[in-house]
Design an enzyme around this catalytic site. Structure first.
Site, PDB file in Angstrom:
ATOM      1  N   LYS A   1       0.893  -1.092  -0.058  1.00  0.00           N
ATOM      2  CA  LYS A   1       0.158   0.108  -0.122  1.00  0.00           C
ATOM      3  C   LYS A   1       0.634   1.259   0.001  1.00  0.00           C
ATOM      4  O   LYS A   1       2.173   1.359   0.359  1.00  0.00           O
ATOM      5  CB  LYS A   1      -0.954  -0.074   1.255  1.00  0.00           C
ATOM      6  CG  LYS A   1      -2.113  -1.180   1.007  1.00  0.00           C
ATOM      7  CD  LYS A   1      -3.074  -0.337   0.182  1.00  0.00           C
ATOM      8  CE  LYS A   1      -4.136  -1.547  -0.064  1.00  0.00           C
ATOM      9  NZ  LYS A   1      -5.336  -1.274   0.982  1.00  0.00           N
TER      10      LYS A   1
ATOM     11  N   ARG B   1      -4.778  -9.838   3.704  1.00  0.00           N
ATOM     12  CA  ARG B   1      -5.203  -9.740   1.933  1.00  0.00           C
ATOM     13  C   ARG B   1      -3.930  -9.306   1.559  1.00  0.00           C
ATOM     14  O   ARG B   1      -3.292  -8.333   1.749  1.00  0.00           O
ATOM     15  CB  ARG B   1      -6.426  -8.715   1.887  1.00  0.00           C
ATOM     16  CG  ARG B   1      -6.497  -8.947   0.168  1.00  0.00           C
ATOM     17  CD  ARG B   1      -7.895  -7.783   0.047  1.00  0.00           C
ATOM     18  NE  ARG B   1      -8.156  -7.812  -1.486  1.00  0.00           N
ATOM     19  CZ  ARG B   1      -7.647  -6.985  -2.322  1.00  0.00           C
ATOM     20  NH1 ARG B   1      -6.516  -5.921  -1.936  1.00  0.00           N
ATOM     21  NH2 ARG B   1      -7.941  -7.191  -3.588  1.00  0.00           N
TER      22      ARG B   1
END
Length: 290
Positions: A225, A259
């Site tokens: 991210k 995830r």
């Protein structure tokens, strides 16, 4: 230890569970893999690989989260529904999640054999949880700060980002239960970077134990991210070490589902945290005993 239990598909899990959810993108323009699994054969090979590597869940998505070309519900279905059915046929015991915010897509993928609806956009389509209830499926509720699907946050502010996350996720989870989703099939996700700047995502990670204390199974989507990239000033493709550091912190705080893009490395980090925490025995113990 918490007495939390939760169900995904036909399987049950407890508070000690640390599950790996492997990302499978049926998109030509993913921020991370740049369409590496856009072709169906490549996507199937990705599923086979992550299953062999020990993934507990695959999360199949037909639209990238970032802004881009508009993808309508029918095209989204074309990308994921038949693929879900084929994965289910080849892997009858595998837990299958689909990343969508649309109720019509959710219905189609559950009919095709999916177990989990991963609503990445915080209830943008309120009927999605009703579909999950109809099929006795699990649903992931996320915090996005109310942003429109597939838009980036711009100068978004919170008095207390964790308080906002808590309020939103509890309200979404309670509503899911109120429309018929089994309580032990509701998962919550603070949604790092969604509706947040990097300071917000770091704060959520630092205080993740406040979310595990809510009594719902917790999913985190940390993999590569922007908050990791900005923390270390690294581009996509060089964020694995930072991702794994955030993963270890999240595991110590008690998150249950991760995830990820990289399954093997994540599994090793989660198992190491589980061993340190006393939730899992060492794979072997020979040092100083022979």
């Amino acid at each position: 230890m918490s007495d939390l239990t939760f169900r995904l598909g036909s399987r049950s899990f407890d508070a000690r569970s640390r599950l790996v959810m492997a990302i499978v993108n049926r998109t030509p323009d993913s921020f991370y893999d740049k369409g590496a699994t856009w072709r169906e054969d490549a996507a199937f090979e990705r599923v086979r690989t992550v299953v062999a590597q020990g993934a507990d869940i695959v999360d199949i998505g037909g639209i990238k989260a970032a802004p881009g070309v508009e993808i309508g519900p029918e095209e989204e279905k074309e990308r994921v529904v038949d693929f879900v059915a084929a994965v289910r046929a080849e892997h009858p015991e595998l837990l299958i999640s689909v990343d969508t915010w649309r109720a019509s897509v959710g219905r189609a993928v559950l009919e095709a054999g999916a177990d989990i609806l991963n609503d990445a956009w915080g209830g943008a389509d309120p009927e999605l949880v009703e579909v999950a209830a109809e099929f006795d499926a699990a649903v992931v509720c996320t915090h996005t700060g109310g942003v429109t699907p597939r838009t980036r946050p711009h100068r978004i502010e919170y008095d207390d980002v964790v308080a906002s996350v808590v309020d939103s996720l509890v309200a979404q989870a309670d509503r899911a239960v109120s429309v018929g989703v089994a309580r032990d099939r509701v998962v919550i996700d603070p949604a790092h970077d969604f509706g947040k700047n990097s300071w917000h995502s770091l704060e959520v990670t630092r205080r993740l134990d406040e979310l595990t204390a809510l009594g719902w199974p917790l999913l985190v989507s940390l993999s590569n991210k922007d908050f990791v990239g900005e923390a270390l000033d690294l581009p996509v493709g060089e964020r694995l070490t930072g991702t794994l550091a955030a993963t270890a912190i999240s595991a110590w705080h008690g998150a249950h589902i991760y995830r990820v893009h990289e399954v093997v490395e994540t599994r090793q980090v989660l198992d190491m945290v589980s061993v340190i925490a006393g939730d899992l025995p060492p794979a072997r113990t020979a040092r100083g005993l022979a």
